[in-house]
Design a protein around this motif. Structure first.
Motif, PDB file in Angstrom:
ATOM      1  N   GLU A 269      66.893  10.142 -39.516  1.00 34.61           N
ATOM      2  CA  GLU A 269      66.356  11.498 -39.552  1.00 34.61           C
ATOM      3  C   GLU A 269      66.278  12.023 -40.980  1.00 34.61           C
ATOM      4  OE1 GLU A 269      64.697  15.012 -38.381  1.00 34.61           O
ATOM      5  OE2 GLU A 269      64.997  13.172 -37.210  1.00 34.61           O
ATOM      6  N   ARG A 271      65.883  10.234 -43.747  1.00 37.46           N
ATOM      7  CA  ARG A 271      64.755   9.588 -44.433  1.00 37.46           C
ATOM      8  C   ARG A 271      63.434  10.207 -43.996  1.00 37.46           C
ATOM      9  NH1 ARG A 271      68.149   4.893 -44.005  1.00 37.46           N
ATOM     10  NH2 ARG A 271      67.346   4.411 -41.923  1.00 37.46           N
ATOM     11  N   ARG A 272      63.347  10.555 -42.715  1.00 43.26           N
ATOM     12  CA  ARG A 272      62.140  11.182 -42.196  1.00 43.26           C
ATOM     13  C   ARG A 272      61.910  12.556 -42.852  1.00 43.26           C
ATOM     14  NH1 ARG A 272      63.466  11.346 -37.059  1.00 43.26           N
ATOM     15  NH2 ARG A 272      62.667   9.261 -36.622  1.00 43.26           N
ATOM     16  N   GLU A 273      63.010  13.324 -42.977  1.00 41.38           N
ATOM     17  CA  GLU A 273      62.911  14.645 -43.587  1.00 41.38           C
ATOM     18  C   GLU A 273      62.580  14.551 -45.073  1.00 41.38           C
ATOM     19  OE1 GLU A 273      63.039  17.730 -42.348  1.00 41.38           O
ATOM     20  OE2 GLU A 273      63.059  16.835 -40.355  1.00 41.38           O
ATOM     21  N   LYS A 275      60.916  12.133 -46.531  1.00 40.18           N
ATOM     22  CA  LYS A 275      59.515  11.729 -46.641  1.00 40.18           C
ATOM     23  C   LYS A 275      58.590  12.933 -46.431  1.00 40.18           C
ATOM     24  CE  LYS A 275      56.163   8.446 -44.753  1.00 40.18           C
ATOM     25  NZ  LYS A 275      55.926   7.375 -43.735  1.00 40.18           N
ATOM     26  N   LYS A 276      58.928  13.742 -45.443  1.00 46.11           N
ATOM     27  CA  LYS A 276      58.142  14.942 -45.155  1.00 46.11           C
ATOM     28  C   LYS A 276      58.176  15.914 -46.331  1.00 46.11           C
ATOM     29  CE  LYS A 276      57.848  18.716 -41.775  1.00 46.11           C
ATOM     30  NZ  LYS A 276      58.475  19.301 -40.549  1.00 46.11           N
TER      31      LYS A 276
END
Length: 324
Positions: A269, A271-273, A275-276
């Motif tokens: 999560e 890494r996802r944030e 990237k966003k």
């Protein structure tokens, strides 16, 4: 010395972050992780401190400590209220014949951003403590479970290292060294007794802040980050798995079964944030670049129009002179 390593060795930093996580809804604070707090502390007062997390946190806590002045306290004047508030707390302690255990770092007219990094952390941690003295605490925390507020160490390994988990993807370790300054131990013990006396009415809600570093009365401790990356967690679990000591095997089972699966999901999560967030920053930079190029083109067009207009006037003037 590396300032980031300094921050990671001060137990007040995760304590502040954990306090804000626990009381986020009760005290209307905002969500952030320990790393974001550290970054904001390091960037404080610079152009790179875009979110100004620490400033927002100081103001929010101060407004909670001084409800009568809540609407007056803002980014422009909070330093004045903060200095006066700390002076008032000292005067109140003296009137009650109590030692004021907090060493106020502010010089006259000095701003929070001008303090040394260590003092900024101390002031922020003290504000968390004082927020629990505010008259609205009893009502705001009445629905919180007392047991869930207290931070307990995960355990102690075979080398005497205590592991602490607050929240997020960080794991801390506390290493004790027996001995130290006896006068400092005595001061800390007296400090803790004063806090208990002052906060008897809201004891359970205070435990979350008092429990961290409470063993310091018995010995000096050194704090540091045990795990900050997914690889760190894997390495630590592997280390305890290979040990044949009872304490280590117990920690291996606890970390491997109860923590590692959820920690992995947190990193996914995270890494996802990240990237966003990076895409949003690139988008803003791209938009900004387009705007700059647009303005540059408009300026060139304006200059060209002025030049053409000047040339046209010059040509007309020349034609009139020839006809004359």
């Amino acid at each position: 010395m590396n300032k980031n390593l300094d921050l990671q060795s001060w137990h007040e930093v995760p304590s502040i972050a954990h306090f804000c996580s626990l009381f986020r809804e009760a005290f209307k604070l905002f969500e952030f992780d320990i790393q974001e707090l550290e970054e904001s502390l390091l960037l404080l007062g610079t152009e790179d401190d875009c979110d100004q997390l620490v400033f927002q946190l100081v103001i929010s806590l101060l407004q909670g400590c001084l409800p009568s002045f809540r609407k007056r306290i803002n980014k422009e004047n909070f330093n004045k209220y903060l200095r006066q508030f700390l002076l008032t707390k000292k005067e109140e302690a003296e009137e009650e014949s109590q030692d004021y255990y907090f060493d106020n770092p502010f010089a006259e007219d000095e701003d929070f951003s001008e303090l040394e990094l260590r003092d900024k952390v101390r002031v922020l941690h003290h504000l968390c403590e004082l927020r629990l003295d505010a008259p609205d605490v009893g009502e705001r925390v009445k629905n919180l479970e007392g047991a869930s507020l207290r931070v307990e160490p995960l355990g102690v390994d075979s080398e005497g290292t205590t592991l602490w988990y607050f929240y997020g993807t960080r794991l801390y370790k506390e290493e004790k060294s027996v001995g130290g300054d006896k006068s400092e131990k005595k001061r800390r013990k007296k400090h803790k007794k004063l806090k208990k006396k002052r906060r008897k009415k809201s004891r359970e809600s205070v435990e979350s802040l008092e429990s961290v570093g409470s063993s310091e009365d018995e010995s000096e401790s050194h704090w540091s980050v045990a795990c900050s990356t997914e690889e760190d967690w894997d390495d630590l679990v592997t280390f305890y798995r290979k040990s044949d000591r009872k304490e280590d095997r117990k920690l291996y089972k606890l970390l491997g079964d109860c923590f590692l699966p959820e920690i992995r999901e947190m990193f996914v999560e995270k890494r996802r944030e990240e990237k966003k967030k990076m895409q949003q920053q690139l988008s803003r930079r791209s938009s900004s670049r387009v705007e700059v190029l647009k303005k540059q083109q408009e300026e060139r067009d304006r200059q060209l129009a002025e030049q053409l207009s000047a040339d046209a006037k010059k040509s007309k003037s020349s034609d009139r002179e020839k006809r004359g």
